[in-house]
Design a protein around this motif. Sequence first.
Motif, short mmCIF file in Angstrom:
data_model
loop_
_atom_site.label_atom_id
_atom_site.label_comp_id
_atom_site.label_asym_id
_atom_site.label_seq_id
_atom_site.Cartn_x
_atom_site.Cartn_y
_atom_site.Cartn_z
N TYR A 128 0.84 -1.19 0.00
CA TYR A 128 0.00 0.00 0.00
C TYR A 128 0.88 1.25 0.00
O TYR A 128 2.05 1.21 0.36
CB TYR A 128 -0.95 0.03 1.21
CG TYR A 128 -0.27 0.25 2.55
CD1 TYR A 128 0.01 1.54 3.00
CD2 TYR A 128 0.07 -0.82 3.36
CE1 TYR A 128 0.63 1.75 4.23
CE2 TYR A 128 0.68 -0.62 4.59
CZ TYR A 128 0.95 0.67 5.02
OH TYR A 128 1.58 0.87 6.23
N GLY A 129 0.30 2.34 -0.42
CA GLY A 129 0.99 3.61 -0.41
C GLY A 129 0.14 4.66 0.30
O GLY A 129 -1.07 4.50 0.48
N LEU B 44 5.81 9.37 -1.63
CA LEU B 44 4.90 8.24 -1.60
C LEU B 44 5.43 7.22 -0.60
O LEU B 44 6.25 6.37 -0.91
CB LEU B 44 4.77 7.61 -2.99
CG LEU B 44 3.74 6.49 -3.13
CD1 LEU B 44 2.34 6.98 -2.78
CD2 LEU B 44 3.75 5.92 -4.55
N GLY B 45 4.95 7.32 0.64
CA GLY B 45 5.33 6.37 1.66
C GLY B 45 4.51 5.10 1.54
O GLY B 45 3.66 4.97 0.66
N GLY B 46 4.74 4.17 2.42
CA GLY B 46 3.97 2.94 2.38
C GLY B 46 4.80 1.74 2.76
O GLY B 46 5.92 1.86 3.27
N SER B 47 4.26 0.57 2.49
CA SER B 47 4.92 -0.67 2.87
C SER B 47 4.93 -1.68 1.75
O SER B 47 4.04 -1.69 0.89
CB SER B 47 4.22 -1.30 4.08
OG SER B 47 4.53 -0.64 5.28
N ASN C 57 -11.49 1.83 3.62
CA ASN C 57 -12.31 2.97 3.18
C ASN C 57 -11.58 3.82 2.15
O ASN C 57 -11.63 5.05 2.18
CB ASN C 57 -12.71 3.83 4.39
CG ASN C 57 -13.54 3.06 5.39
OD1 ASN C 57 -14.47 2.37 5.03
ND2 ASN C 57 -13.18 3.18 6.66
N ASP C 58 -10.87 3.14 1.26
CA ASP C 58 -10.13 3.81 0.18
C ASP C 58 -9.07 4.78 0.73
O ASP C 58 -8.69 5.73 0.05
CB ASP C 58 -11.09 4.55 -0.75
CG ASP C 58 -12.13 3.63 -1.35
OD1 ASP C 58 -11.74 2.61 -1.92
OD2 ASP C 58 -13.34 3.92 -1.22
N GLY C 59 -8.61 4.51 1.94
CA GLY C 59 -7.63 5.40 2.55
C GLY C 59 -6.19 5.05 2.24
O GLY C 59 -5.29 5.54 2.90
N VAL C 60 -5.97 4.19 1.26
CA VAL C 60 -4.61 3.86 0.83
C VAL C 60 -4.54 3.94 -0.69
O VAL C 60 -5.54 3.82 -1.38
CB VAL C 60 -4.20 2.44 1.29
CG1 VAL C 60 -4.11 2.36 2.80
CG2 VAL C 60 -5.18 1.39 0.77
N VAL C 61 -3.33 4.13 -1.18
CA VAL C 61 -3.11 4.09 -2.62
C VAL C 61 -2.95 2.63 -3.03
O VAL C 61 -2.13 1.91 -2.45
CB VAL C 61 -1.85 4.89 -3.00
CG1 VAL C 61 -1.59 4.79 -4.51
CG2 VAL C 61 -1.99 6.35 -2.58
N PRO C 62 -3.73 2.14 -3.99
CA PRO C 62 -3.68 0.71 -4.36
C PRO C 62 -2.32 0.30 -4.89
O PRO C 62 -1.61 1.07 -5.54
CB PRO C 62 -4.75 0.60 -5.45
CG PRO C 62 -5.68 1.74 -5.21
CD PRO C 62 -4.81 2.85 -4.71
N ASN C 63 -1.98 -0.97 -4.64
CA ASN C 63 -0.69 -1.50 -5.08
C ASN C 63 -0.71 -2.02 -6.52
O ASN C 63 0.33 -2.27 -7.10
CB ASN C 63 -0.25 -2.65 -4.16
CG ASN C 63 -1.20 -3.84 -4.18
OD1 ASN C 63 -2.37 -3.70 -4.53
ND2 ASN C 63 -0.71 -5.00 -3.80
#
Length: 421
Positions: free
Chosen positions: A141-142, A303-306, A341-347
């Motif tokens: 996710y981002g 663009l942070g994330g894991s 709830n669409d609170g992440v940028v899709p991978n």
Amino acid sequence: MKRKLIAAIGVAALSATVAACGSDGDSGGGGGGDADSITVWLMDGSAPQEWVSELNAAFEAEHGVKVNVEVQQWDGVQDRVTTALSEDGTVDVLEIGNTQTVGYANTGGLADLSELSEEPWNENMLASAEVDGTLYALPWYGANRVVIYDKSVWAEAGAEVPTTREEWIEALELIDENTEAEPIYLPGQSYYVMGGFVADEGGSFAVEDGDEWRGALNTPEAEAGMEFYAELQSFSESPTDNDEASPQQSTEVVPNQEVASWIGLGWEAAGAVAAIEEAGGEADFGYFPIPGKTAGELGHVFLGGSNLAVSERAGDKELATEWLRMATSQEWAQRYVDANNDGVVPNRTDVTAEPGAGSFAEAMVASADVGFLPPLTTGWANVETEPNPIKELMTKALNGDDYATAAEEADSEITTRINRE
């Protein structure tokens, strides 16, 4: 508030915590997988409990093994991961920050996942998971920053949501002239925000130079990015030598003074709302992407994330890879986005996010295509160690020191640190 004179230039929040399905939920080390189980390390707050439970139930039904999820805290996680990757069978699958992936891969701790490289990954996220053309992790996710503003203050000032940098400055001027609010709270050392402005100019914190890296702040691009940061920061009452976490802008600053706007992540927006409501107030926030230089382009954002990876010394690499394949598949990636709830940028490009109109997520997702990452190299972690030379440069520039001199010093320090493994 009266505007200061400009000195010379100077994770979307995820509301639920992962449940330790099939485990005791402790954040310590545990046994890695064997013929009957696999162990997965996920970070605190990274996934809703329901999603994790349903995913693991489906995996266990298909493969006949138990999935032990162990929740890790971000504080001190790099040392725990480094230790786990050096041991046999401690962990099979693990979540790692996207800027940390290259470092772990270069130590030989991560398994080669190139067999999964043909999936339709988000290209901006994929860059952080690859090293020299080899895939060592999968994007999960981002999340990125947006501008959070107080609707009532902006309405009082007659300010409108901007679509360009110029309009952004005009809005802050109106707020400064027509209200008592601080037009924008912007600490002097929010270096990832500044990095976005540098990226807008085509620059970067550091660039490759043959087999090594060198600092790139003493350049026209970085200077221009810092100039715009200084213009914004001149509307803020924040000191020039602190960052967004000291004090924490979302819970210690915004709820306790009249702030018309600030730049933050989803979890910060949620934290500010909660703090304001706990104090008996009512938050009325709006959100918009960081504007670009023209109306046809948005500003770059970090663009942070894991990512999710498999340990090279996993107890069962094959099963670990299959869990990873399922977790990041179109079906489960879509479920993950929906659960948040669409609170992440899709991978993945075949996963859709349809955030509500006017939401933080709507503004965040709009900027996902102009995300930037810091230099993807093992030594970048050395640059971010305090005292951070980028932060020091920013404070000097905002305080009126000669930019070229300060940037040359910062570049020398960056070059030394980034090339140190």
